[in-house]
Design a protein around this motif. Structure first.
Motif, PDB file in Angstrom:
ATOM      1  N   GLY A 157       0.821  -1.212   0.000  1.00 50.79           N
ATOM      2  CA  GLY A 157       0.000   0.000   0.000  1.00 50.79           C
ATOM      3  C   GLY A 157       0.846   1.249   0.000  1.00 50.79           C
ATOM      4  O   GLY A 157       1.957   1.265  -0.528  1.00 50.79           O
ATOM      5  N   LEU A 158       0.308   2.310   0.599  1.00 51.20           N
ATOM      6  CA  LEU A 158       0.994   3.603   0.660  1.00 51.20           C
ATOM      7  C   LEU A 158       1.208   3.998   2.113  1.00 51.20           C
ATOM      8  O   LEU A 158       0.441   3.591   2.989  1.00 51.20           O
ATOM      9  N   TYR A 159       2.230   4.815   2.354  1.00 46.64           N
ATOM     10  CA  TYR A 159       2.409   5.349   3.706  1.00 46.64           C
ATOM     11  C   TYR A 159       1.329   6.392   3.966  1.00 46.64           C
ATOM     12  O   TYR A 159       1.027   7.208   3.096  1.00 46.64           O
ATOM     13  N   GLY A 160       0.729   6.337   5.165  1.00 49.47           N
ATOM     14  CA  GLY A 160      -0.287   7.317   5.547  1.00 49.47           C
ATOM     15  C   GLY A 160       0.308   8.717   5.516  1.00 49.47           C
ATOM     16  O   GLY A 160       1.521   8.884   5.599  1.00 49.47           O
ATOM     17  N   GLN A 161      -0.581   9.713   5.417  1.00 50.26           N
ATOM     18  CA  GLN A 161      -0.123  11.100   5.331  1.00 50.26           C
ATOM     19  C   GLN A 161       0.764  11.461   6.512  1.00 50.26           C
ATOM     20  O   GLN A 161       0.406  11.215   7.665  1.00 50.26           O
ATOM     21  N   ASP A 162       1.937  12.051   6.217  1.00 48.06           N
ATOM     22  CA  ASP A 162       2.886  12.497   7.251  1.00 48.06           C
ATOM     23  C   ASP A 162       3.247  11.378   8.233  1.00 48.06           C
ATOM     24  O   ASP A 162       3.406  11.630   9.431  1.00 48.06           O
ATOM     25  N   SER A 163       3.327  10.141   7.770  1.00 49.82           N
ATOM     26  CA  SER A 163       3.685   9.065   8.704  1.00 49.82           C
ATOM     27  C   SER A 163       4.471   7.989   7.987  1.00 49.82           C
ATOM     28  O   SER A 163       4.566   7.968   6.759  1.00 49.82           O
ATOM     29  N   HIS A 164       5.053   7.090   8.783  1.00 54.32           N
ATOM     30  CA  HIS A 164       5.746   5.934   8.205  1.00 54.32           C
ATOM     31  C   HIS A 164       4.963   4.671   8.502  1.00 54.32           C
ATOM     32  O   HIS A 164       5.532   3.587   8.609  1.00 54.32           O
ATOM     33  N   ARG A 165       3.648   4.835   8.612  1.00 51.69           N
ATOM     34  CA  ARG A 165       2.781   3.670   8.831  1.00 51.69           C
ATOM     35  C   ARG A 165       2.198   3.272   7.487  1.00 51.69           C
ATOM     36  O   ARG A 165       1.576   4.080   6.808  1.00 51.69           O
ATOM     37  N   LEU A 166       2.440   2.016   7.112  1.00 47.96           N
ATOM     38  CA  LEU A 166       1.975   1.525   5.819  1.00 47.96           C
ATOM     39  C   LEU A 166       0.485   1.197   5.886  1.00 47.96           C
ATOM     40  O   LEU A 166       0.059   0.408   6.718  1.00 47.96           O
ATOM     41  N   VAL A 167      -0.293   1.861   5.013  1.00 49.78           N
ATOM     42  CA  VAL A 167      -1.739   1.606   4.953  1.00 49.78           C
ATOM     43  C   VAL A 167      -1.983   0.574   3.847  1.00 49.78           C
ATOM     44  O   VAL A 167      -1.720   0.853   2.673  1.00 49.78           O
ATOM     45  N   PRO A 168      -2.443  -0.648   4.203  1.00 51.78           N
ATOM     46  CA  PRO A 168      -2.665  -1.663   3.167  1.00 51.78           C
ATOM     47  C   PRO A 168      -3.785  -1.236   2.208  1.00 51.78           C
ATOM     48  O   PRO A 168      -4.818  -0.730   2.642  1.00 51.78           O
ATOM     49  N   ILE A 169      -3.547  -1.409   0.899  1.00 54.70           N
ATOM     50  CA  ILE A 169      -4.557  -1.056  -0.114  1.00 54.70           C
ATOM     51  C   ILE A 169      -4.809  -2.291  -0.969  1.00 54.70           C
ATOM     52  O   ILE A 169      -3.893  -2.806  -1.608  1.00 54.70           O
ATOM     53  N   GLN A 170      -6.059  -2.760  -0.950  1.00 55.40           N
ATOM     54  CA  GLN A 170      -6.378  -3.961  -1.732  1.00 55.40           C
ATOM     55  C   GLN A 170      -7.113  -3.625  -3.025  1.00 55.40           C
ATOM     56  O   GLN A 170      -6.977  -4.305  -4.014  1.00 55.40           O
ATOM     57  N   ASN A 171      -7.901  -2.552  -2.971  1.00 61.58           N
ATOM     58  CA  ASN A 171      -8.667  -2.213  -4.157  1.00 61.58           C
ATOM     59  C   ASN A 171      -8.791  -0.696  -4.254  1.00 61.58           C
ATOM     60  O   ASN A 171      -9.792  -0.126  -3.845  1.00 61.58           O
ATOM     61  N   CYS A 172      -7.738  -0.063  -4.789  1.00 61.01           N
ATOM     62  CA  CYS A 172      -7.745   1.405  -4.881  1.00 61.01           C
ATOM     63  C   CYS A 172      -8.742   1.837  -5.949  1.00 61.01           C
ATOM     64  O   CYS A 172      -8.691   1.371  -7.088  1.00 61.01           O
ATOM     65  N   MET A 173      -9.646   2.743  -5.583  1.00 64.12           N
ATOM     66  CA  MET A 173     -10.754   3.122  -6.463  1.00 64.12           C
ATOM     67  C   MET A 173     -10.340   4.041  -7.622  1.00 64.12           C
ATOM     68  O   MET A 173     -11.090   4.224  -8.562  1.00 64.12           O
ATOM     69  N   VAL A 174      -9.130   4.637  -7.540  1.00 60.71           N
ATOM     70  CA  VAL A 174      -8.698   5.480  -8.656  1.00 60.71           C
ATOM     71  C   VAL A 174      -7.719   4.735  -9.569  1.00 60.71           C
ATOM     72  O   VAL A 174      -7.316   5.249 -10.610  1.00 60.71           O
ATOM     73  N   GLN A 175      -7.342   3.524  -9.182  1.00 61.62           N
ATOM     74  CA  GLN A 175      -6.443   2.714 -10.002  1.00 61.62           C
ATOM     75  C   GLN A 175      -7.220   1.890 -11.032  1.00 61.62           C
ATOM     76  O   GLN A 175      -8.350   1.485 -10.777  1.00 61.62           O
ATOM     77  N   HIS A 176      -6.589   1.624 -12.179  1.00 68.56           N
ATOM     78  CA  HIS A 176      -7.167   0.712 -13.173  1.00 68.56           C
ATOM     79  C   HIS A 176      -7.332  -0.664 -12.512  1.00 68.56           C
ATOM     80  O   HIS A 176      -6.433  -1.125 -11.794  1.00 68.56           O
ATOM     81  N   PRO A 177      -8.468  -1.345 -12.714  1.00 71.26           N
ATOM     82  CA  PRO A 177      -8.701  -2.640 -12.056  1.00 71.26           C
ATOM     83  C   PRO A 177      -7.569  -3.653 -12.259  1.00 71.26           C
ATOM     84  O   PRO A 177      -7.261  -4.438 -11.361  1.00 71.26           O
ATOM     85  N   LEU A 178      -6.916  -3.613 -13.423  1.00 68.69           N
ATOM     86  CA  LEU A 178      -5.815  -4.564 -13.671  1.00 68.69           C
ATOM     87  C   LEU A 178      -4.635  -4.327 -12.738  1.00 68.69           C
ATOM     88  O   LEU A 178      -3.996  -5.278 -12.285  1.00 68.69           O
TER      89      LEU A 178
END
Length: 463
Positions: A157-178
């Protein structure tokens, strides 16, 4: 870019709560209001809202705060559809209705012009933002950091805003489904094969990032594994498994980055299997994309953006065009059929090689690409008797180099078409050229729905 306050004495203290009316959106998508003449930035607040704020950070000229309570809500506030919207920080505006996002983005451009130029902004032709029919699943590339939980589960996933905590992302809604599907499956394969995952704090482990790029038209996918070293245990088995589970992956690449850095890519790239490139199409042009090639992240809007560039260039078939900061040559090739000649330049040699290849592949024989700066080539060409009628520029977020703008003032093309991804630097550069060039119009284009970013095409003509 933060707005300056007129009053330097700090009247707000950390942790203080106070009422605030939000006047507009700031350049990063946060709500902006004034409390006792002090500028306050509040993420998540919307123009027209009356809120109670808690001050979180105090700076010499402004304060930051968080929403404690909304007393009067904006009629355009909507429920963000993404479940991790607030944690992730990748999008800033999902809580604002899309049609209103387009209006606010135009306003961000107006604010930048007011703040950084002496022009009469109310007399400028700043047009309505061109949006998307479907403002979701538009990004063709994802770069997800990889981490590992104590139970051995691999997350990406991505690091949360202003942090080093990794936020898991399984289905990002702005990403192409592939890109979502492939990233998820590759993450699972890394877990199944117990590949050592990089731990940023301990600086141990091998796999750092999964980069996935999908061709919207071709359906081809490229996967780049960013690793700290060349050797990866069971590498051949992992490659075979990716190809077995994901037949759409046509290109598999490894990039090595062992440095302590926030940069994703390292210097060394290895082609593992499949093709070295994937194919993508924009309009009638097709492109071969290698792992490091820059390519616009939203192909649907890129066609609209480049058509606006073509409109602003106003071509009759006679024009000589200089394409500065040309990258792999996309804009110049988009314009080539309407021009007598296109000459492009960029300081990145690999991009110029790609541009030459792209032009050759499309049979575009009126385009030439050279390595170097525009401030070197433009005066040189003029000296040799070749003067551009139109200069097109698409610079990085920092805007145009001053030496380049000085070259524009010297060369004096009739038209200067400026493609910008940062309204503040666009405004500063326009101000610098104001004695020589008139702004005919500015056309905002929404390349990244649900974020605060806004792209613009500005048409400037010689006075």
């Amino acid at each position: 870019m933060r707005e300056k306050s007129n009053n330097h004495s700090i009247k707000i203290s950390q942790g203080q709560t106070f009422p605030l009316t939000i006047k507009r959106l700031g350049i990063n998508g946060e709500g902006v209001g004034h409390y006792k003449r002090q500028v306050v930035f509040v993420p998540g607040a919307l123009p027209g809202e009356e809120i109670v704020v808690e001050a979180t950070k105090i700076h010499p000229k402004y304060a930051e705060g968080k929403v404690k309570k909304i007393r009067k809500q904006s009629p355009f506030r909507v429920k963000p559809p993404c479940p991790i919207y607030e944690e992730c920080g990748g999008c800033q505006l999902q809580h604002l209705a899309y049609e209103q996002q387009l209006k606010e983005k135009r306003d961000i451009v107006i604010q930048a012009m007011e703040r950084h130029t002496k022009l009469h902004v109310n007399k400028l032709d700043i047009r309505s933002t061109i949006g998307m029919e479907d403002p979701w699943n538009y990004r063709n590339k994802s770069q997800f950091q990889v981490g590992q939980l104590k139970n051995g589960k691999v997350i990406a996933g991505l690091y949360g805003q202003d942090s080093h905590r990794l936020v898991p992302i399984q289905n990002c809604m702005v990403q192409h489904p592939l890109t979502n599907k492939v990233s998820e499956e590759v993450k699972q394969i890394l877990e199944d094969f117990q590949v050592p995952i990089y731990d940023e704090r301990k600086r141990k482990g091998i796999v750092r990032t999964i980069v996935t790029r999908a061709g919207f038209r071709s359906g081809e996918v490229q996967v780049v594994l960013i690793t700290t070293q060349k050797e990866v245990p069971r590498k051949k088995l992992i490659m075979a498994e990716i190809q077995k589970r994901l037949p759409e992956v046509k290109s598999l690449v490894q990039n090595i980055n062992g440095n302590k850095t926030s940069l994703i890519f390292g210097e060394k790239t290895l082609h593992l299997s499949g093709e070295e490139v994937i194919q993508e199409t924009l309009g009638d042009l097709s492109f071969e994309l290698s792992a490091r090639a820059f390519f616009q992240l939203n192909p649907v809007q890129t066609v609209k953006l480049y058509d606006e560039v073509k409109k602003a260039a106003g071509l009759t078939g006679q024009e000589k065009i200089a394409d500065a900061y040309c990258g792999v040559g996309t804009i110049g090739m988009w314009l080539a059929s309407g021009a007598s000649e296109v000459r492009g330049m960029d300081t990145i040699e690999a991009a110029i090689i790609d541009a030459q290849e792209n032009a050759k592949r499309h049979g575009i024989d009126n385009a030439t690409y050279v390595t170097g700066t525009a401030e070197h080539w433009l005066p040189k060409w003029v000296e040799e008797g070749w003067k551009p009628d139109v200069v097109v520029v698409d610079p990085p977020r920092t805007g145009c180099d001053q030496k380049f703008l000085d070259a524009i003032k010297k060369v004096k093309p009739k038209k200067f078409v400026y493609v910008s991804c940062n309204p503040s630097t666009l405004a500063k550069d326009i101000e610098y050229l104001a004695k020589d060039y008139k702004v005919e119009y500015i056309q905002p284009v929404d390349m990244f729905p649900h974020t605060a970013h806004v792209e613009c095409v500005a048409q400037l003509t010689l006075i």
